[in-house]
Scaffold this motif. Structure first.
Motif, PDB file in Angstrom:
ATOM      1  N   LEU A 110       3.606  10.857  -9.156  1.00 30.24           N
ATOM      2  CA  LEU A 110       4.292  12.077  -9.552  1.00 30.24           C
ATOM      3  C   LEU A 110       5.305  12.541  -8.516  1.00 30.24           C
ATOM      4  N   ASN A 111       4.931  12.562  -7.235  1.00 29.98           N
ATOM      5  CA  ASN A 111       5.840  13.098  -6.218  1.00 29.98           C
ATOM      6  C   ASN A 111       7.188  12.401  -6.239  1.00 29.98           C
ATOM      7  N   ASP A 112       7.189  11.091  -6.190  1.00 28.25           N
ATOM      8  CA  ASP A 112       8.447  10.366  -6.027  1.00 28.25           C
ATOM      9  C   ASP A 112       9.358  10.557  -7.239  1.00 28.25           C
ATOM     10  N   GLN A 113       8.766  10.593  -8.431  1.00 24.29           N
ATOM     11  CA  GLN A 113       9.564  10.802  -9.632  1.00 24.29           C
ATOM     12  C   GLN A 113      10.166  12.211  -9.653  1.00 24.29           C
ATOM     13  N   TYR A 114       9.361  13.218  -9.347  1.00 22.47           N
ATOM     14  CA  TYR A 114       9.842  14.592  -9.447  1.00 22.47           C
ATOM     15  C   TYR A 114      10.747  14.959  -8.280  1.00 22.47           C
ATOM     16  N   GLU A 115      10.527  14.366  -7.118  1.00 22.55           N
ATOM     17  CA  GLU A 115      11.454  14.607  -6.009  1.00 22.55           C
ATOM     18  C   GLU A 115      12.820  14.006  -6.317  1.00 22.55           C
ATOM     19  N   ALA A 133       0.823  -1.207   0.000  1.00 23.49           N
ATOM     20  CA  ALA A 133       0.000   0.000   0.000  1.00 23.49           C
ATOM     21  C   ALA A 133       0.859   1.260   0.000  1.00 23.49           C
ATOM     22  N   SER A 134       1.705   1.424   1.011  1.00 21.32           N
ATOM     23  CA  SER A 134       2.603   2.573   1.069  1.00 21.32           C
ATOM     24  C   SER A 134       3.978   2.128   0.599  1.00 21.32           C
ATOM     25  N   ILE A 135       4.274   2.346  -0.676  1.00 20.63           N
ATOM     26  CA  ILE A 135       5.500   1.816  -1.281  1.00 20.63           C
ATOM     27  C   ILE A 135       6.231   2.923  -2.065  1.00 20.63           C
ATOM     28  N   PRO A 136       6.784   3.901  -1.366  1.00 25.65           N
ATOM     29  CA  PRO A 136       7.480   4.999  -2.039  1.00 25.65           C
ATOM     30  C   PRO A 136       8.594   4.510  -2.955  1.00 25.65           C
ATOM     31  N   PHE A 137       8.714   5.163  -4.109  1.00 24.38           N
ATOM     32  CA  PHE A 137       9.758   4.933  -5.115  1.00 24.38           C
ATOM     33  C   PHE A 137       9.630   3.593  -5.831  1.00 24.38           C
ATOM     34  N   ASP A 138       8.697   2.760  -5.435  1.00 24.18           N
ATOM     35  CA  ASP A 138       8.432   1.493  -6.112  1.00 24.18           C
ATOM     36  C   ASP A 138       7.621   1.772  -7.382  1.00 24.18           C
ATOM     37  N   LYS A 139       7.925   1.068  -8.448  1.00 25.01           N
ATOM     38  CA  LYS A 139       7.254   1.323  -9.723  1.00 25.01           C
ATOM     39  C   LYS A 139       5.748   1.071  -9.648  1.00 25.01           C
ATOM     40  N   CYS A 150      13.230   6.484 -10.552  1.00 24.73           N
ATOM     41  CA  CYS A 150      13.546   6.670  -9.130  1.00 24.73           C
ATOM     42  C   CYS A 150      14.735   5.771  -8.802  1.00 24.73           C
ATOM     43  N   ASP A 151      15.888   6.132  -9.356  1.00 21.15           N
ATOM     44  CA  ASP A 151      17.025   5.224  -9.364  1.00 21.15           C
ATOM     45  C   ASP A 151      18.115   5.579  -8.360  1.00 21.15           C
ATOM     46  N   LEU A 152      17.769   6.359  -7.330  1.00 18.58           N
ATOM     47  CA  LEU A 152      18.745   6.680  -6.300  1.00 18.58           C
ATOM     48  C   LEU A 152      18.741   5.600  -5.219  1.00 18.58           C
TER      49      LEU A 152
END
Length: 413
Positions: free
Chosen positions: A308-313, A217-223, A374-376
């Motif tokens: 959008l957030n994770d990609q642009y951040e 559910a909450s999976i930041p930066f995951d595709k 999101c490759d950092l």
């Protein structure tokens, strides 16, 4: 310029209500996402949230006061009392209370009160709603109530900048002390929006996760990310001018050294697609700290788990840090806490300070599918023990609000 240190912290959060429990759960990668228990979700699409557990306001508030307050106020006051106790401040020994202030954010304020009393008004007539409807609903009241509890007569305000609010509060408090206007400020954020109207509103605008299981559910930066999971709680930090803190023999957790704030001026919800002004907030915070980008070791990302957030951040970090972006550790603890809206920056600042103090970078948990955008190094699934000197914490809010702070490890400089 005067130096500003953190001398106390208190929190009420989905991953713990004490600093000890929060740090323990960060180490264990504990994810607080679970089924909503506050109301019946059978007719609603969103079933998950990150609720605060084992909350006992009667530890600090009497029953009469509790009945007159929204939960958002209770969270904030309890966190403030915890921060007060942690700081070792003796209120009766403080001088110049007009130089002691409160800056505490909330994104939405007393939403539980607003929903409850609106329903009551529809059924019984609006002249019969609670006399505490207004004071329970208005967003500034947590800051005001904390000032009343402490007896502080200095600057008292409530930044309302959506999800950037908690970080704006800390940054504004930092500047107010650094520039000589105040000597001590209790600052942070509080939020309690896990209600039918809160969850329903974010669901209808397609901001919440569509994950069907707790661990996806909450999976930041995951595709496969599709939105955030709502959290709740409060984080309060005691910021103090260094000599003022030394004079009373305070313990020091860390030093706030930089703050940057900008606005995309672009869209009511979507961030700038090039991450220009989120990046400018980071750059301004670094410049304010009078350091180089390469000095930053860890970023606690806004990292909401929205596409959008994770990609642009990520893009903003690359623009600011260049090649050093790939040397950074950049994790999103919203993978564990959910998104606390106006309180998120405060709780994440506390987490960042614990990271500096203990030499531990928390992970982004439940990460599985790599996103090429999101490759950092997002510290996937397992935290890292590493001595770090500078941490940055980012918060980005609807309306294009961007805020970043830089925190330095305290080693008796």
């Amino acid at each position: 310029m005067r130096r500003v240190v953190v001398t106390g912290m208190g929190a009420v959060s989905p991953i713990g209500n004490t600093l000890k429990d929060i740090y323990k759960n960060l180490q264990e990668g504990y994810c607080a996402v679970d089924e909503i228990t506050k109301y019946d979700t059978s007719d609603m699409r969103m079933k998950f949230a990150c609720e605060v557990k084992d909350f006992n306001p009667e530890e600090f508030l009497d029953k009469k006061s509790i009945k007159r307050m929204d939960l958002v106020n209770q969270f904030g006051i309890v966190a403030a009392h915890k921060a007060l106790k942690d700081s070792g401040i003796e209120l009766d020994k403080l001088e110049n209370l007009d130089r002691c202030g409160v800056i505490v954010s909330s994104g939405i304020g007393g939403l539980i009160t607003i929903q409850k009393e609106t329903i009551k008004g529809n059924k019984r007539g609006y002249d019969r709603i609670s006399p505490f409807f207004i004071t329970g609903g208005i967003t500034n009241m947590t800051a005001a109530l904390i000032a009343i509890e402490l007896g502080f007569h200095g600057y008292c305000t409530c930044p309302v900048t959506a999800c950037a609010g908690g970080t704006n509060a800390i940054g504004d408090a930092f500047r107010s002390i650094r520039d000589g206007y105040q000597d001590m400020i209790f600052t942070g954020g509080s939020e309690a929006s896990i209600t039918e109207v809160g969850i329903g509103g974010f669901t209808s605008m397609k901001a919440l996760s569509e994950g069907e299981t707790k661990d996806r559910a909450s999976i930041p930066f995951d595709k496969e990310r599709s939105g955030f999971v709502m959290g709740e709680g409060a984080g309060i930090l005691v910021l103090e001018e260094l000599e003022h803190a030394k004079k009373r023999g305070a313990k020091i957790y860390g030093e706030i050294v930089g703050y940057g704030a900008t606005c995309d001026a672009n869209h009511i919800t979507a961030p700038d697609s090039e991450g220009r002004f989120a990046g400018k907030a980071m750059k301004n915070a670094i410049d304010d700290a009078n350091i180089n980008p390469e000095n930053i070791n860890y970023i606690n990302a806004h990292g909401t788990s929205t596409p959008l957030n994770d990609q642009y951040e990520t893009l903003a970090v690359k623009n600011v840090f260049g090649n050093h972006a790939y040397n950074l550790k950049i994790s999103s603890t919203k993978s564990m806490t959910g998104h606390l809206l106006g309180a998120s920056g405060a709780v994440e600042a506390i987490i960042s300070i614990l990271s500096l103090k203990n030499g531990y970078i928390p992970p982004t948990v439940n990460y599985k599918v790599q996103d090429e955008n999101c490759d950092l190094n997002i510290v996937p699934n397992n935290g890292v023990y590493e001595n770090i000197e500078y941490a940055m914490s980012n918060s980005l809010g609807f309306g294009g609000h961007n805020a970043s702070i830089v925190i330095r490890k305290w080693d008796k400089q």
